[in-house]
Design a protein around this motif. Structure first.
Motif, PDB file in Angstrom:
ATOM      1  N   LEU A 306     -42.452 -97.550  -2.060  1.00 37.24           N
ATOM      2  CA  LEU A 306     -42.523 -98.633  -2.948  1.00 37.24           C
ATOM      3  C   LEU A 306     -41.559 -98.990  -3.745  1.00 37.24           C
ATOM      4  N   GLN A 307     -40.921 -97.981  -4.643  1.00 37.61           N
ATOM      5  CA  GLN A 307     -39.952 -98.423  -5.529  1.00 37.61           C
ATOM      6  C   GLN A 307     -38.832 -98.898  -4.882  1.00 37.61           C
ATOM      7  N   SER A 308     -38.389 -98.550  -3.768  1.00 40.30           N
ATOM      8  CA  SER A 308     -37.333 -99.069  -3.082  1.00 40.30           C
ATOM      9  C   SER A 308     -37.449-100.641  -2.537  1.00 40.30           C
ATOM     10  N   LEU A 309     -38.723-100.666  -2.322  1.00 38.17           N
ATOM     11  CA  LEU A 309     -39.176-102.256  -1.857  1.00 38.17           C
ATOM     12  C   LEU A 309     -38.929-102.948  -3.199  1.00 38.17           C
ATOM     13  N   ILE A 310     -39.396-102.615  -4.190  1.00 41.61           N
ATOM     14  CA  ILE A 310     -39.374-103.677  -5.311  1.00 41.61           C
ATOM     15  C   ILE A 310     -37.823-103.583  -5.954  1.00 41.61           C
ATOM     16  N   ASP A 311     -37.357-102.596  -5.631  1.00 36.40           N
ATOM     17  CA  ASP A 311     -35.570-102.792  -5.816  1.00 36.40           C
ATOM     18  C   ASP A 311     -35.129-104.032  -5.102  1.00 36.40           C
ATOM     19  N   ARG A 312     -35.473-103.985  -3.698  1.00 42.51           N
ATOM     20  CA  ARG A 312     -34.812-105.199  -3.047  1.00 42.51           C
ATOM     21  C   ARG A 312     -35.532-106.430  -3.404  1.00 42.51           C
ATOM     22  N   VAL A 313     -36.702-106.419  -3.919  1.00 41.17           N
ATOM     23  CA  VAL A 313     -37.268-107.806  -4.283  1.00 41.17           C
ATOM     24  C   VAL A 313     -36.611-108.281  -5.402  1.00 41.17           C
ATOM     25  N   VAL A 314     -36.323-107.308  -6.625  1.00 50.27           N
ATOM     26  CA  VAL A 314     -35.613-107.600  -7.706  1.00 50.27           C
ATOM     27  C   VAL A 314     -34.236-108.057  -7.286  1.00 50.27           C
ATOM     28  N   HIS A 315     -33.587-107.747  -6.318  1.00 48.32           N
ATOM     29  CA  HIS A 315     -32.412-107.994  -6.000  1.00 48.32           C
ATOM     30  C   HIS A 315     -32.364-109.406  -5.083  1.00 48.32           C
ATOM     31  N   ARG A 316     -33.552-109.929  -4.832  1.00 50.94           N
ATOM     32  CA  ARG A 316     -33.490-111.157  -4.387  1.00 50.94           C
ATOM     33  C   ARG A 316     -33.134-110.906  -2.613  1.00 50.94           C
ATOM     34  N   ASP A 317     -33.383-109.601  -2.217  1.00 47.23           N
ATOM     35  CA  ASP A 317     -32.955-109.244  -0.986  1.00 47.23           C
ATOM     36  C   ASP A 317     -33.959-109.509   0.022  1.00 47.23           C
ATOM     37  N   LEU A 318     -35.416-109.425  -0.463  1.00 48.72           N
ATOM     38  CA  LEU A 318     -36.486-109.272   0.239  1.00 48.72           C
ATOM     39  C   LEU A 318     -37.689-110.180  -0.533  1.00 48.72           C
ATOM     40  N   ALA A 320     -41.308-110.496  -1.491  1.00 49.80           N
ATOM     41  CA  ALA A 320     -42.589-109.902  -1.629  1.00 49.80           C
ATOM     42  C   ALA A 320     -43.532-109.774  -0.595  1.00 49.80           C
ATOM     43  N   VAL A 321     -43.468-110.896   0.280  1.00 50.95           N
ATOM     44  CA  VAL A 321     -44.385-111.173   1.365  1.00 50.95           C
ATOM     45  C   VAL A 321     -43.895-110.227   2.386  1.00 50.95           C
ATOM     46  N   ARG A 322     -42.509-110.037   2.407  1.00 50.68           N
ATOM     47  CA  ARG A 322     -42.006-109.099   3.581  1.00 50.68           C
ATOM     48  C   ARG A 322     -42.317-107.644   3.084  1.00 50.68           C
ATOM     49  N   ALA A 323     -42.060-107.407   1.862  1.00 52.34           N
ATOM     50  CA  ALA A 323     -42.241-106.140   1.274  1.00 52.34           C
ATOM     51  C   ALA A 323     -43.595-105.576   1.549  1.00 52.34           C
ATOM     52  N   ALA A 324     -44.656-106.374   1.378  1.00 60.75           N
ATOM     53  CA  ALA A 324     -46.058-106.076   1.824  1.00 60.75           C
ATOM     54  C   ALA A 324     -46.078-105.911   3.095  1.00 60.75           C
ATOM     55  N   GLU A 325     -45.732-106.810   3.970  1.00 59.05           N
ATOM     56  CA  GLU A 325     -45.807-106.438   5.592  1.00 59.05           C
ATOM     57  C   GLU A 325     -45.219-105.140   5.843  1.00 59.05           C
ATOM     58  N   GLU A 326     -44.140-104.577   5.287  1.00 57.37           N
ATOM     59  CA  GLU A 326     -43.469-103.653   5.476  1.00 57.37           C
ATOM     60  C   GLU A 326     -44.253-102.229   5.327  1.00 57.37           C
ATOM     61  N   LEU A 327     -45.072-102.432   4.033  1.00 58.42           N
ATOM     62  CA  LEU A 327     -45.946-101.432   3.576  1.00 58.42           C
ATOM     63  C   LEU A 327     -47.066-101.299   4.487  1.00 58.42           C
ATOM     64  N   LEU A 328     -47.765-102.221   4.784  1.00 56.38           N
ATOM     65  CA  LEU A 328     -48.784-102.428   5.972  1.00 56.38           C
ATOM     66  C   LEU A 328     -48.343-101.797   7.013  1.00 56.38           C
ATOM     67  N   GLY A 329     -47.194-102.218   7.608  1.00 55.45           N
ATOM     68  CA  GLY A 329     -46.999-101.728   8.842  1.00 55.45           C
ATOM     69  C   GLY A 329     -47.029-100.163   8.765  1.00 55.45           C
TER      70      GLY A 329
END
Ligand SMILES: Nc1nc2c(ncn2[C@@H]2O[C@H](COP(=O)(O)OP(=O)(O)O)[C@@H](O)[C@H]2O)c(=O)[nH]1
Ligand SMILES: [Mg+2]
Length: 331
Positions: A306-318, A320-329
């Motif tokens: 989760l933290q690494s996904l948050i990092d990516r969102v922070v850096h506008r690399d991803l 939040a929609v995609r981060a949620a998809e990845e977690l759900l996947g």
């Protein structure tokens, strides 16, 4: 200390024989057995789930009634009056009071406790308070499972009282066969403040505190709103939502309300709407469980992920929609 006691209580139904006798005693109407069963179910323990498996084939008989409205709106007082009527007709009544207050207080207000003392010695009345735990004051997560236990134990009707705040109102309507929506006169804002659609969940609109001077006007306004179709009633088009004015002080309207509740039950049955409603109640129950299950699994997921996904969102690399998809996947 507390957790030790709890563990002992849980262990005592882990034996299949003991579980069986607890189930049998509950079905036979033993209140102490039922109280233990309710605790297991509320805590959502594995033995609670097993007990529910056993009880469930004995359910489906009770009229489950939801009552919702603002805090201090007179819901509990009204329920108390309803109990009095139902007891005269020799019906076994269960009340589940879901309260948003902290689990420390057990969910019941002092007023509720004093009121309900009246029924303490009556084996035909069982009142259970549940503090709503998660989802910001929503329905306590195992409310409906608790209702099933009451149903199996022969209680009918079963009343679920919740404080209505937006989403809860919707969920109570989804879990009950008949929903009473309480409206309170004299709060200074009348019907103007009603949110669009907020009346739709009520199968019956109840104006409580009917002895107040503003009550008649509120009831009239609600009838007008209904007649222009804004409170067209839940899903059913041919049920005309009654507006009932009640007063716990002079007893007005309670008889009528009891009749209207029975009318709605009969209507559901005779129109065939009951089956649809039961299916949507079950769908709601399953979906609540799925949501809880998913949230629990998400919580168990590696925080690192989760933290690494948050990092990516922070850096506008991803997003939040995609981060949620990845977690759900990954569930
Ligand atoms: N005047 C009047 N007051 C009432 C009536 N019913 C309840 N109340 C008062 O309203 C307050 C809140 O009642 P309660 O039943 O605890 O509300 P709840 O939070 O919706 O369950 C209490 O002080 C009651 O005495 C009624 O019919 N008339
Ligand atoms: Mg109350």
């Amino acid at each position: 200390m507390c957790s030790r006691i709890r563990r002992i209580a849980i262990m005592s139904v882990s034996e299949p024989g003991q579980q069986q006798s607890l189930v049998q005693a509950t079905l036979a109407g033993d209140q102490r057995a039922l109280a233990r069963v309710l605790t297991h179910i509320e805590n959502d323990t594995e033995s609670g789930r097993r007990v529910l498996d056993e009880l469930f084939p004995h359910t489906g008989n009770a009229h489950i009634i939801g009552i919702t409205g603002p805090p201090g709106g007179g819901k509990s007082t009204l329920v108390n009056e309803l109990i009095r009527h139902w007891r005269k007709a020799d019906r076994k009544v269960a009340v589940i009071a879901v309260d948003p207050s902290s689990p420390l207080t057990g969910g019941a207000t002092l007023g509720d406790r004093i009121r309900m003392q009246e029924w303490f010695a009556d084996p035909g009345v069982f009142v259970r308070s549940m503090a709503s735990r998660r989802f910001g004051g929503g329905l306590a997560q195992n409310t409906i499972a608790v209702a099933h236990a009451f149903d199996a134990a022969g209680y009918d009707p079963i009343v679920i009282e919740t404080v209505g705040t937006g989403q809860d109102e919707v969920s109570i309507a989804a879990l009950a066969m008949t929903t009473l929506l309480v409206q309170v006169p004299g709060t200074g804002d009348g019907v103007q403040s009603l949110k669009a659609g907020s009346l739709e969940i009520g199968d019956v609109l109840v104006v409580t505190k009917g002895d107040r001077p503003e009550a008649a006007e509120l009831a009239r306004d609600l009838r007008n709103i209904r007649s222009i179709g804004l409170a067209a009633g839940a899903q059913e088009s041919d049920w005309v939502v009654p507006v009932v004015r009640t007063s716990a002080i002079n007893g007005d309207g309670i008889d009528t309300l009891v009749e209207v509740i029975d009318d709605h039950h009969r209507y559901l049955h005779d129109s065939g709407v009951e089956e649809t409603r039961i299916r949507s109640m079950i769908a709601a129950e399953i979906s609540v469980r799925v949501q809880q299950g998913l949230l629990a699994r998400l919580g168990q997921q590696h925080d690192q992920h989760l933290q690494s996904l948050i990092d990516r969102v922070v850096h506008r690399d991803l997003t939040a929609v995609r981060a949620a998809e990845e977690l759900l996947g990954g569930l």
